[in-house]
Design an enzyme around this catalytic site. Structure first.
Site, mmCIF file in Angstrom:
data_model
loop_
_atom_site.group_PDB
_atom_site.id
_atom_site.type_symbol
_atom_site.label_atom_id
_atom_site.label_comp_id
_atom_site.label_asym_id
_atom_site.label_seq_id
_atom_site.Cartn_x
_atom_site.Cartn_y
_atom_site.Cartn_z
ATOM 1 N N LYS A 68 26.493 -10.286 -3.642
ATOM 2 C CA LYS A 68 24.779 -10.718 -3.831
ATOM 3 C C LYS A 68 24.388 -9.485 -4.299
ATOM 4 O O LYS A 68 24.586 -8.274 -4.086
ATOM 5 C CB LYS A 68 24.358 -11.303 -2.776
ATOM 6 C CG LYS A 68 24.402 -10.534 -1.449
ATOM 7 C CD LYS A 68 23.827 -11.325 -0.137
ATOM 8 C CE LYS A 68 23.886 -10.411 1.014
ATOM 9 N NZ LYS A 68 23.243 -11.198 2.179
ATOM 10 N N ARG A 74 17.425 -18.444 10.839
ATOM 11 C CA ARG A 74 16.879 -18.592 9.333
ATOM 12 C C ARG A 74 16.962 -19.743 8.737
ATOM 13 O O ARG A 74 16.464 -20.470 8.888
ATOM 14 C CB ARG A 74 17.696 -17.411 8.841
ATOM 15 C CG ARG A 74 17.358 -15.834 9.063
ATOM 16 C CD ARG A 74 18.022 -14.755 8.134
ATOM 17 N NE ARG A 74 19.223 -14.817 8.088
ATOM 18 C CZ ARG A 74 20.058 -13.943 7.354
ATOM 19 N NH1 ARG A 74 19.412 -12.936 6.902
ATOM 20 N NH2 ARG A 74 21.191 -14.228 7.050
ATOM 21 N N TYR A 124 2.235 15.067 -2.484
ATOM 22 C CA TYR A 124 0.921 14.400 -2.414
ATOM 23 C C TYR A 124 0.611 14.161 -0.787
ATOM 24 O O TYR A 124 1.525 13.994 -0.095
ATOM 25 C CB TYR A 124 1.280 12.899 -2.793
ATOM 26 C CG TYR A 124 1.441 12.648 -4.252
ATOM 27 C CD1 TYR A 124 0.124 13.161 -4.955
ATOM 28 C CD2 TYR A 124 2.420 12.363 -5.310
ATOM 29 C CE1 TYR A 124 0.262 12.824 -6.569
ATOM 30 C CE2 TYR A 124 2.580 12.370 -6.298
ATOM 31 C CZ TYR A 124 1.494 12.647 -7.070
ATOM 32 O OH TYR A 124 1.375 12.424 -8.573
ATOM 33 N N MET A 179 7.400 9.647 -7.592
ATOM 34 C CA MET A 179 8.047 8.619 -8.177
ATOM 35 C C MET A 179 9.231 9.053 -8.999
ATOM 36 O O MET A 179 10.309 8.470 -9.001
ATOM 37 C CB MET A 179 6.988 8.212 -9.445
ATOM 38 C CG MET A 179 7.752 7.085 -10.508
ATOM 39 S SD MET A 179 6.394 6.607 -11.619
ATOM 40 C CE MET A 179 5.400 5.559 -10.843
#
Length: 365
Positions: free
Chosen positions: A35, A136, A261, A309
């Site tokens: 998956k 679940r 930052y 980023m």
């Protein structure tokens, strides 16, 4: 020239890890779980690497079709089943096996059989999911036999496999609870019913091989990660994904100088720092704290400041020979992805699955 960040996928490591999984539970057949694009490693590579698996398992119907297009002819299992009525013709066409975990799915299956042009040609292999304690997907044990009876009444259902999923199989320090309760519920609810059994994920395959029964579903272990506790090397697993980059800039800072930052890191002494071409847009965790481990030219150091980023910063004060162009290992054989993930407060699954499309990928055979 492309940015220097690159991921390497080791096909032989994937093959090796599948062999380990199968050796731990030789009495069982193995679904190789692929998956999320094979945990970020790519479906095409998974098809080649897991040729020895008895089947492939995933959750995405469109990716299951892709596996057929890639040439996979063995069984394919949809771990969450189909999602609406439109999926069933696709499931039938491509001979996909699927989980059933709720009454709505059974109702769709009943309606599909009733309206099929050639109902006698439909033959589905169903995996009836039990909610044995994870809460679940799946039927509670008290409702399980009723669901089984509804499926058995359908001529289109060829076989039913009993399936559940453990919540705490990776808790090696406390292996009996609540796993022991889950397996008790599962065995009680399926007693006397005809069908194969499938309960073991990676954690159970590694730590509770006695519960393998008929099928196992190894996932993260195939990619060189572990579900918790011990390291991959402890189990003889190999890292299948390596993420590496280079230093693209050097700064020399003094006491009181901040980095990145938000000025989250402030130097308390003179330091040499290196800027690495890797950021959260490449899949590196933005929430990674100061001192998340990194190897620069094979020497261990750590990140400082907030991950940007496209860049992150590492401490080079103890690596005087490092400079622009120095090799940076973000995770791989010498720096397990689980160790990096642990430092960042997450799991290796997330880091591998988060590998961004813009990162160049090469293969190692």
């Amino acid at each position: 020239m492309p940015r220097p960040i690159v991921a390497t996928i080791d096909i032989t490591a994937l093959q090796h890890n599948l062999a380990v999984a199968k050796s731990l539970t030789p009495q069982a057949k193995a679904w190789a779980v692929v998956k999320a694009q094979a945990y970020g490693h790519g479906l095409g590579r998974a098809v080649r690497a897991f040729a020895a698996a008895d089947g492939l398992a995933l959750v995405e119907v469109d990716y299951a079709v892709k596996l057929r297009e890639l040439g996979w002819r063995k069984p394919i299992l949809l771990l969450e089943g189909f999602f609406d009525a439109d999926d069933l013709p696709v499931v039938a066409q491509h001979q996909l096996q699927f989980a059933v975990h709720c009454d709505q799915q059974i109702a769709l299956l009943e309606a599909f059989q009733a309206t099929a042009t050639n109902p006698d040609d439909l033959q589905f292999d169903v995996h009836l999911k039990m909610n044995s304690g994870m809460n679940r997907l799946g039927y509670k044990p008290a409702a399980y036999r009723t669901a089984y009876a509804r499926l058995r009444a359908l001529a289109c259902v060829r076989s039913i496999t009993f399936m559940t999923h453990f919540a705490n199989a990776d808790d090696a320090a406390n292996p009996d609870l609540p796993l022991n309760e889950q397996i008790k519920r599962f065995l009680a609810a399926t007693e006397g019913l005809e069908g194969a059994r499938s309960v073991c994920n990676s954690a159970a395959d590694l730590l509770h091989a006695e519960l393998a029964y008929d099928w196992v579903r190894p996932g993260v272990m195939l990619y060189g990660g572990t579900p918790g506790g011990a390291t991959a090397k402890d189990f003889g697993l190999r890292a299948a994904m390596t993420l590496e980059s280079k230093i693209i800039g050097i700064q020399h800072i003094g006491p009181g100088d901040a980095v990145g930052y938000g000025s989250r890191f402030v130097a308390d002494k003179p330091m040499t720092i290196g800027v690495v071409a890797c950021g959260y847009a490449d899949g590196y965790p933005r929430h990674a704290p100061n001192h998340t481990p990194v190897l620069v030219d094979g020497v261990r150091t750590g990140t400082i400041g907030r991950v940007s980023m496209d860049m992150l910063v590492v401490d080079l004060s103890a690596i005087p020979h490092a400079g622009v162009g120095s090799h940076v290992l973000l995770w791989g054989e010498a720096l397990p992805v689980d160790e990096v993930a642990f430092a960042a407060g997450t799991i290796g699954y997330e880091l591998m699955c988060a590998l961004a499309p813009r990162v160049a990928v090469r293969e190692k055979n």
